[in-house]
Structure formats: C-alpha cells, structure tokens
Design an enzyme around this catalytic site. Structure first.
Site, PDB file in Angstrom:
ATOM      1  N   ARG A   1      -8.225  17.105 -80.926  1.00 49.48           N
ATOM      2  CA  ARG A   1      -9.436  17.564 -81.624  1.00 49.48           C
ATOM      3  C   ARG A   1      -9.914  18.878 -81.018  1.00 49.48           C
ATOM      4  NH1 ARG A   1     -14.081  13.273 -82.291  1.00 49.48           N
ATOM      5  NH2 ARG A   1     -14.831  14.874 -83.733  1.00 49.48           N
TER       6      ARG A   1
ATOM      7  N   CYS B   1     -19.635  16.758 -76.900  1.00 50.32           N
ATOM      8  CA  CYS B   1     -18.531  16.067 -77.578  1.00 50.32           C
ATOM      9  C   CYS B   1     -18.758  16.279 -79.062  1.00 50.32           C
ATOM     10  CB  CYS B   1     -18.486  14.591 -77.186  1.00 50.32           C
ATOM     11  SG  CYS B   1     -20.050  13.710 -77.461  1.00 50.32           S
TER      12      CYS B   1
END
Length: 277
Positions: A182, A238
């Site tokens: 990611r 995050c």
C-alpha cells in the site's frame, strides 16, 4: 501483573477476573464486515468485558475531511468509558482484539491521549485467551458508574497543515504505518488514491507482533526503530489513525520518546486531492 501498564498476559488477566479495579474492553472489529466484532462479542467474550466498536465508540462520524476514523468526541467517549466502571487515572483498562492489536492499540492510545495512562493490551488477544483455555461468557456486561473526565493532550496530534509544514524539515521523520504494498502504491483496497505522503518512510504496523498477535520483546522493538536517529521527531500515520497506534505502542514498549499521530492519515490526505479547499 506482567508490566501492567503496557502488556498483560492471558494468565495474569485470568487471575484478576472480577477485580473492580480492572475494566476489560473487547475491541474486535473487521473493516470488511463492521458488524462482525459485535457479533463475535455476543457469541463469546472474556467474562466482564465490555464491547467498544471502532466506528461507533472509538471514532467520530465520517466527515468530508478528517479521515475515515476521526477521533471521537471526548465527552461522548468519556461517558462510554465511565459506563465500564472506569475511574479516571485509577482503573486499569485492558484492551484486546483479534487483529494483532490493530483496534486494541487504538483504545490504548485514545485513553492515554485523553489523560488516562492506566491502560494495557492483552498479549496475543482473543486467540491467546481461547488457546489458553480460559473462561468465556456470552452474557453482556451491565453498565457501571465510573467517573471519567477527559484531559486531551492536544500536542500529541497533528493535522494536515502541520504535516505539510514539518514533514520535510531536518530532524523530522514522517512514518507510514501501512503495509508495504500500500505504501508503494501497488495495492489500495480502501482509499481512492494509491501511494503515500511524499517523504514518508515505511514502518508496517504488522511487524510489531508475531504471527499469533503477540508483541515482540522490548529489545526487538528497539531494533525496529534503530535505523532512525534517536533525536528525530516522529510523526506517524496510517490509513485513518488506527493501525498507526500499534507503532506508537511499539515505540512505548521500546522505551523510545513518544511520537505524534496524524489521525486523519492517508484517507484525510487523499480527501484534499479529490476535493481541495
């Protein structure tokens, strides 16, 4: 208890069931199926545990900006915690999940952010509890009367403007806590844009625990962060301020200086690219 202010073993917790000075929080949750955690709690949980839902209890409602899981309203959150019998600054709260600390660490950080330092995580979570053969219950825990007055440590968090202003400064390190693919932009299952905030380094949160969700030792946590300068000021993010808390737990366990959290994370950063203001 085993380092009761940070990590508690299932064995140690089992000896304390029924202790009025301890409150247990079941934080199980699934991003893919938001009702799953509550259903799991209703089926079986640690006796005396209260269920805290990521979306309903540990986050505020979704807005245009601010990320997928904005920090909850302090007073509303405090009322929920008080109903678990928690007295501010006194009761030890023990959080567990079944996702390598992902949601338990969110509660761990939230309580400390609001001034309540007496909070720990259950090492290995629900799986370790069950594997240990400890008792479970399907009975919902009844509300209690605690007293929780939040005292937010507002200097623990930063917003997008601060991230933009500080991320490229010497001595400041922006840490992306998401999975490596990611971070590299090879996969993005949730947010509309793939990639990472320019200049961020990658420290995946899943590397804090072993395959069974048990935290690595303090020495191993120190090794994780050893490549960074100990004088660096860290800003962690995050996707939405949840799993970055596992890295914040890692820093605490390693005995390293605390870092700041960008709660909005990549989802907040993306929201301005799609709908700038």
């Amino acid at each position: 208890m085993e380092n009761e202010e940070l990590i508690v073993s299932p064995k140690a917790l089992a000896k304390q069931l029924g202790n009025s000075q301890i409150a247990i929080a079941d934080c199980r949750f699934s991003l893919a199926d938001p009702q799953l955690g509550r259903q799991q709690y209703q089926t079986a949980h640690i006796p005396g545990a209260y269920y805290l839902d990521l979306n309903e209890d540990l986050s505020a409602p979704l807005q245009k900006h601010g990320g997928r899981h904005p920090l909850p309203n302090p007073e509303r959150f405090a009322a929920k915690i008080a109903a678990m019998g928690v007295n501010f600054g006194e009761t030890l709260v023990i959080a567990y999940d079944d996702s390598n600390m992902a949601f338990a660490a969110r509660l761990w950080w939230l309580l400390r952010y609001l001034g309540h330092d007496r909070v720990a995580v259950l090492n290995g979570g629900w799986s370790a509890w069950v594997e240990g053969g400890y008792p479970t219950s399907a009975a919902p825990s009844q509300p209690k009367m605690g007293n929780f007055t939040p005292q937010p440590r507002k200097d623990w968090i930063v917003d997008i403007k601060t991230v933009k202003a500080k991320k490229d400064l010497q001595g400041v390190v922006l840490v992306d806590s998401r999975d490596r693919d990611r971070y590299r932009g090879e996969r993005e299952p949730i947010d509309p844009i793939a990639g990472h905030i320019p200049g961020a380094v990658n420290m995946p949160w899943k590397e804090v625990c072993d395959s069974k969700g048990r935290l690595f030792s303090s020495e191993e946590q120190q090794e994780r962060w050893a490549h960074l300068n100990p004088t660096d000021k860290l800003i962690l993010y995050c996707g939405s301020g949840v799993t970055a808390c596992v890295n914040l737990l890692s820093l605490k366990q390693a005995g390293l200086p605390p870092a700041k959290l960008y709660p909005g994370g990549w989802s907040d950063w993306c929201s301005y690219s799609i709908s700038p203001e």
